[in-house]
Design an enzyme around this catalytic site. Sequence first.
Site, short mmCIF file in Angstrom:
data_model
loop_
_atom_site.label_atom_id
_atom_site.label_comp_id
_atom_site.label_asym_id
_atom_site.label_seq_id
_atom_site.Cartn_x
_atom_site.Cartn_y
_atom_site.Cartn_z
N GLY A 432 3.18 17.97 -59.56
CA GLY A 432 1.77 17.91 -59.94
C GLY A 432 0.98 17.09 -58.95
O GLY A 432 0.97 17.34 -57.75
N ASP A 433 0.28 16.07 -59.48
CA ASP A 433 -0.52 15.19 -58.61
C ASP A 433 0.12 13.82 -58.48
O ASP A 433 -0.57 12.83 -58.22
CB ASP A 433 -1.94 15.06 -59.16
CG ASP A 433 -1.97 14.48 -60.57
OD1 ASP A 433 -0.91 14.48 -61.22
OD2 ASP A 433 -3.04 14.02 -61.00
N GLU A 434 1.43 13.74 -58.65
CA GLU A 434 2.16 12.47 -58.55
C GLU A 434 2.90 12.39 -57.21
O GLU A 434 3.62 13.32 -56.83
CB GLU A 434 3.15 12.32 -59.70
CG GLU A 434 2.50 12.16 -61.06
CD GLU A 434 3.51 11.96 -62.17
OE1 GLU A 434 3.12 11.46 -63.24
OE2 GLU A 434 4.69 12.30 -61.96
#
Length: 791
Positions: A432-434
């Site tokens: 994801g956005d991690e």
Amino acid sequence: MTHSVESRFVAIISGALLAVVAPLFTLFLALSSQQAAKSLNEQIEILVAANAQALSKPLWELDIESVRRISGMLVAERGVSLVKITDTLGKLDITDSNPQDGGGEVEQISRQIFFQSADGPRNVGRLTLQYVKIGWFAALNQMEMAFISIFVIAILTVFCAAIIGNRIMIIKPLMRLTAAIEATRRLGSRHHVDWRSGDEMGRLAKSFNDMQIQLDREERELKRAHQLMKETYNLTPAMLFSLDADDTISAVSDYWLLATGYRREDVLGRPFRALVAPADRDRYTRRKGGGVVAGAASDVTIGFVCADGRVMDALIAETQLMSAAADLPASLSVMTDVTELKQSELRNHHQAISDYLTGLLNRQGFESALDARIAEADAAGSEVACLFIDLDRFKAINDNLGHAAGDSVLRQFTQRLAPLIGHGDSASRLGGDEFAILVTGDDVQARATALCDQVVNLFDLPFQAEGQHVRLSASMGLAFYPLHADSAAELLQKSDMAMYERKREGKNGAQVFDASILDRTRERAEIENDIHAALAGNWFEAHFQQIVEIETGRIIGFEALMRMRHPRKGLLPPAPIIDVAEETGAIGQIGEQIFEDAIANLARVSRLPGLGQTYVAVNFSPLQFDSHLAPYLAGILNRYDIHPSRLVVEITEAVLMHDNPEIRRILDAVHQLGCRIAIDDFGTGYSSLSYMSRFPVDIVKIDQSFIRSLGGNRLEEAEKSRMLVEGISAISHKMKCSVIAEGVETDDQRTFLKEIGVDCAQGYLYAKPLGIADLMTTLAHTDHELKSMAV
């Protein structure tokens, strides 16, 4: 062999004769001798008796001539060797002997001589004879000697015949069998025995010849099998080679020579280890592990140096052979070129640990890198920093602009991040956005802290997405090994916890892990477990706080407030429970339990005098707003026989702020059902006044923060709050909405609210939230004391 077999045969025959014939012959001689001795004894006794009677008168008369004559006659008898005659008076002593019968064992017989006188028998002398005892052969007569001679000749004849027959029937075929065996041994070809007979020797010769035929057939088959094996070994399209017990090459296949470029004479007798790449030689030597067992298989992948110098990645599968002979191979090996496979594995491994979108390490690769960096730090006594990055508001890009735009932003962020990654550091996209960054080497803490500031600066410039400028920020958590964690997994966990702490504190920045974060995380985990147990055990209760009409002091309704009654901890405050429940998504289930308990409590309260038309206001989470909400409310109300107008659905501005058409349809359905809609905490959100014109709102609840400011010491703030409350009340009444003030605690607040026309109030001035049992008791013993407060 002939001498040995014939000697044993003669020994057997001789032994048989000695064991059988000799005892019989001895017995015959003994019986014959015994019979002859008996006959001689009888004859001597008769002779002595007769001559003793004949000598009685001459001895009586002392007739010496007659005595001598009789003595001479006796000594002349066969076998008599001595005759002695004496008288009783001692006047006569005649002794005659026979020298010819002097040999052999002598026996003696003596008898007294009696004369028959007128006075009766008178002893006149003694007659003594000595005679030679008859021997075994002396007793044989001529006939018996002839019989014995014939018997001996017959025995000798049989003995000679047995020896001759043995030579003809046994020795001769054995010699031919021996000659055939010797010829087979010397010449290498199969020779047969030239002997035919129906006896055992014939069957032995036939069996030997059949065996020779079978061995000849099997030998030809073995030669064919050996030739086939040799051809198979050389022509099989696989790199085959054999090693002896010292790992020296004893054979190689033609395909092995073709693939490696060597000549057979150059490798035979050469240690295979010499052809292995130097870096892999020790591993090849240790390939057999615990030892060599016949039939055991092992495999090892090594670098093999070909004749032209190139190094081939080779998988060697080796099988230990059963033969223990020194001149036979000890093992057979198959060598496979896996160079392309190894390269493919490297590519696949790189793909497996890399993120397809950004090219950074993925979670699997990051975990492997983290383990490796931890091990290196342990060896060097250094530190490792883990920076956990989560992009704030990234979900809005995917929702509003699409996933392609989100992917573009992620790639742009990766490009900006790349120059910040130092030598030995690792960056990864966990999903994801991690993102996560590992910082290693010297002065880790200072470098990691500086990196956090650099990452924050990356978001000063907007990102480009679908032709639009998009601004983002990042929440970061920073943890150090071994300061904050004892393992790789714990380091990642602590940095993740620090990042979430930063998000809760306002996002856009970095948070270094400390022990208080762990305490709060544990508290939240404990609350999460309590929520799970409470949902299963029905620990949630709807506590009622009275809503009072300010003008009359009459109770017109109740607000249902969530409480958890823990069996061990008691009654727990709602705020931390609601925060965790909203994060985990359990708020919807809690809301359903509270709603059903609130309707059940309203049904009980309705049975009290004067409270039959009171209502209950229930807060609903945004997660509960779906198309099934109105039918669900109708079902619960119908179960407890509560009219829909007695239910007030309280919503926050978070439900309304996006002006979602689906939310509007749900609220319209709830309103058409007959329920009323109330906006809770009015005045604390965005564009609050516009909601009343766009949604079916019936009640406006002024947030308690405004009411609390009315009686404060800060006059300017109190004046502004008075103006806001008065304005909200006036506008709400214009919009035909009832107004309820929350958090009323003093008479001054109540008086002011009454003056400006606020309809209702709730707060500690009137009553605290109570459980249904305590509420029923309080209402039953209070005869509407609140009416006096309206004066």
